[in-house]
Design an enzyme around this catalytic site. Structure first.
Site, PDB file in Angstrom:
ATOM      1  N   SER A 148      -6.704  -6.250   0.720  1.00 46.17           N
ATOM      2  CA  SER A 148      -6.353  -7.665   0.588  1.00 46.17           C
ATOM      3  C   SER A 148      -7.088  -8.569   1.569  1.00 46.17           C
ATOM      4  CB  SER A 148      -4.839  -7.852   0.750  1.00 46.17           C
ATOM      5  OG  SER A 148      -4.422  -7.493   2.049  1.00 46.17           O
ATOM      6  N   LYS A 169       3.329 -12.829   2.382  1.00 47.45           N
ATOM      7  CA  LYS A 169       2.153 -13.397   3.043  1.00 47.45           C
ATOM      8  C   LYS A 169       2.216 -14.920   3.103  1.00 47.45           C
ATOM      9  CE  LYS A 169      -0.795  -9.489   1.812  1.00 47.45           C
ATOM     10  NZ  LYS A 169      -1.884  -8.997   0.959  1.00 47.45           N
TER      11      LYS A 169
END
Length: 542
Positions: free
Chosen positions: A402, A445
């Site tokens: 990611s 996130k």
């Protein structure tokens, strides 16, 4: 490249209110609607000769609810019994001698003659001998009293040969548990059996909403919740969607719903309200946020220097998800990716991998970043730069892809010597064409960058870049939705890594042209040095 538009607050969480309002009736068996094929397999198994039904599921209570609901839909449902914890005594009964008289106490298999016995798989994995006893019954259909608890100690009296109870057994376990049983006994898959599988999730559609609400109502009744308002149903489904990390799905886990309903019944009475659900969510989060608190504290005390103001060369704010062994929840965290360039041969050195602190997925992502960088700049001329990539203050094993977009942007900043905005954070994987791909933990996130901005008491908005393909996974809480409404947080979905460059550094064509100019200048310098060396060699030879 088209201008990117930030996300609107309404796109940050699903709204099921219209679907809820459209429900006019309740299905008799919600599972027949949600998992029709699995329900039919269980129903067929009652009439078929196979004695074993294997049901693959993740939650014991959900599996039991599925079976009970399916059986209750029959005109003449068979008797059923479910054992989550058991041993030889509970399954096969007990054989004892009392005053030289043989006493036989039947176990669950015999008690469920012509009925259904559901048992969980883990006790059989812990006691392989018990599994082989169960397997003996499944193969022969005969229940031997020699398998009863205490039978091996009876020597003087002959035990009865056994009985044929015609008991169907449903074995409940997860896929990994069934895989473990297959390793324990490779012949398990060859047993004559009916297989069914249910998920602890369901897609919310106009066809399934009534069944989902019926299941919710059934579980609420177990906890003595008698009234659920439409607003509470919507709030509950939003919460179950957030757990599932998908706007079109909700988690259907009977154990979790029982926990939620029992808390709300204890604190707020028999009526379930949005406020009661919000209180449950907050209480759960507060009780499990100690590791997150320590992480936030280290940022607030500048032990981990995260900058959300100004600009810097080769430094990008990335977003990760922290998973701790023994801790039930994950949380997001902001970290720094830095890139440092120097004269070289175009190699991108991943320090995490060199230090053996990175997993295979991370290593693959870094190689994809290097590959795309070579495609952009290495087709026409040799790239005279190399660069080091560092995940700053990373002290444990790192894995995942990611951070690929953040890594590429940091590299471009370092190679161009152009600054990156520090009020921007980003997450996303990428392919060799520069397309941004979906990542996991997107809600954690996004919450992490907003939480960090609050810690730093910023007066300006912070920007977060997420993959366009992750929009369906957004299920943010009310605080985040409100932050977007107040423009404290701005979320941009991106499809290509160049869009991240546009937002974080500047016009991508100008940035790329700056790098190409540097490459040409250095390559020209190399050619001049080579030409001077050739002249010197000719003079020496002469």
């Amino acid at each position: 490249m088209p201008t990117l538009a930030p996300l609107l607050p309404a796109s940050l969480q699903p709204d099921f209110s219209q679907l809820i309002d459209s429900v006019t009736d309740s299905p008799g068996s919600p599972w027949k609607t949600l998992f029709p094929y699995a329900s039919q397999q269980v129903i067929d198994a009652i009439s078929l000769p196979q004695r074993l039904i294997t049901l693959s599921m993740n939650d014991w209570a959900t599996g039991v609810a599925f079976i009970e609901s399916t059986l209750s839909s029959l005109a003449q449902p068979p008797s059923s019994c479910f054992l989550n914890s058991y041993g030889q005594l509970e399954l096969f009964g007990e054989a004892t001698l009392e005053d030289q008289a043989l006493v036989l106490s039947p176990g669950a298999i015999l008690q469920q003659q012509n009925g259904i016995l559901g048992i969980s798989l883990p006790p059989l994995l812990e006691n392989p001998q018990l599994w082989y006893q169960v397997k003996g019954y499944l193969l022969s259909g005969q229940l031997r009293w020699h398998d009863a608890y205490g039978a091996k100690h009876i020597k003087k009296i002959k035990l009865p040969s056994g009985e044929k109870p015609n008991c169907k057994m449903i074995l409940l376990g997860s896929r990994s548990q069934f895989a473990e049983l297959n390793q324990l006994d490779p012949e398990f898959s060859a047993l004559s059996q009916q297989f069914a599988e249910i998920a602890d999730e369901a897609k919310v559609t106009a066809d399934s909403i009534s069944a989902i609400l019926a299941f919710v109502t059934q579980q609420a009744a177990v906890a003595d919740i008698t009234e659920i308002s439409a607003q509470a149903k919507n709030k509950l489904l939003q919460h179950l969607s957030a757990i599932r990390d998908h706007q079109h799905y909700v988690q259907l886990n009977a154990s979790y719903l029982t926990k939620l309903f029992s808390y709300c019944r204890y604190r707020f009475g028999k009526e379930l309200t949005p406020a009661a659900i919000a209180d449950f969510i907050l209480t759960q989060q507060q009780s499990m946020k100690l590791p997150q608190h320590y992480s936030d504290e280290s940022i607030a005390e500048l032990q981990i220097p995260i900058t959300l103001e100004g600009k810097a060369i080769g430094q990008v704010n990335g977003l990760s998800v922290v998973e701790l062994d023994g801790h039930p929840i994950e949380f997001g965290e902001v970290f720094r990716v830095t890139a440092a360039e120097y004269l070289g041969d175009g190699e991108v050195i991943d320090v995490e991998r060199k230090a053996e602190m990175a997993g295979n997925i991370h290593s693959k992502a870094m190689m994809i970043v290097e590959s795309y960088l070579s495609q952009v700049f290495g087709k026409e001329e040799h790239v005279p730069f190399s660069a080091n990539i560092v995940f700053e203050q990373s002290y444990s094993h790192t894995d995942g892809d990611s951070a690929a977009v953040a890594t590429y942007v940091a590299l471009i900043s370092a190679l161009s010597q152009m600054c990156v905005r520090q009020d921007v954070a980003m997450t996303g994987s990428m392919d060799q064409a520069g397309n941004v791909l979906a990542v996991g933990g997107i809600n954690e996130k996004v919450a992490a960058i907003y939480r960090t901005a609050q810690l730093k008491q910023l007066t300006h908005p912070v920007i977060v870049l997420i993959p366009q393909s992750n929009l369906v996974n957004l299920s943010c809480d009310d605080a985040l939705v409100n932050a977007v409404k107040q423009k404290q947080l701005v979320i941009y979905p991106i499809e290509h890594v160049e869009e991240a460059i546009n937002l974080a550094i500047g016009d991508v064509e100008q940035v790329y042209e700056t790098i190409r100019t540097r490459i040409k200048e250095l390559n020209g310098q190399d050619e001049a040095e080579a030409s001077w060396l050739k002249k010197l060699m000719r003079c020496w030879q002469a």
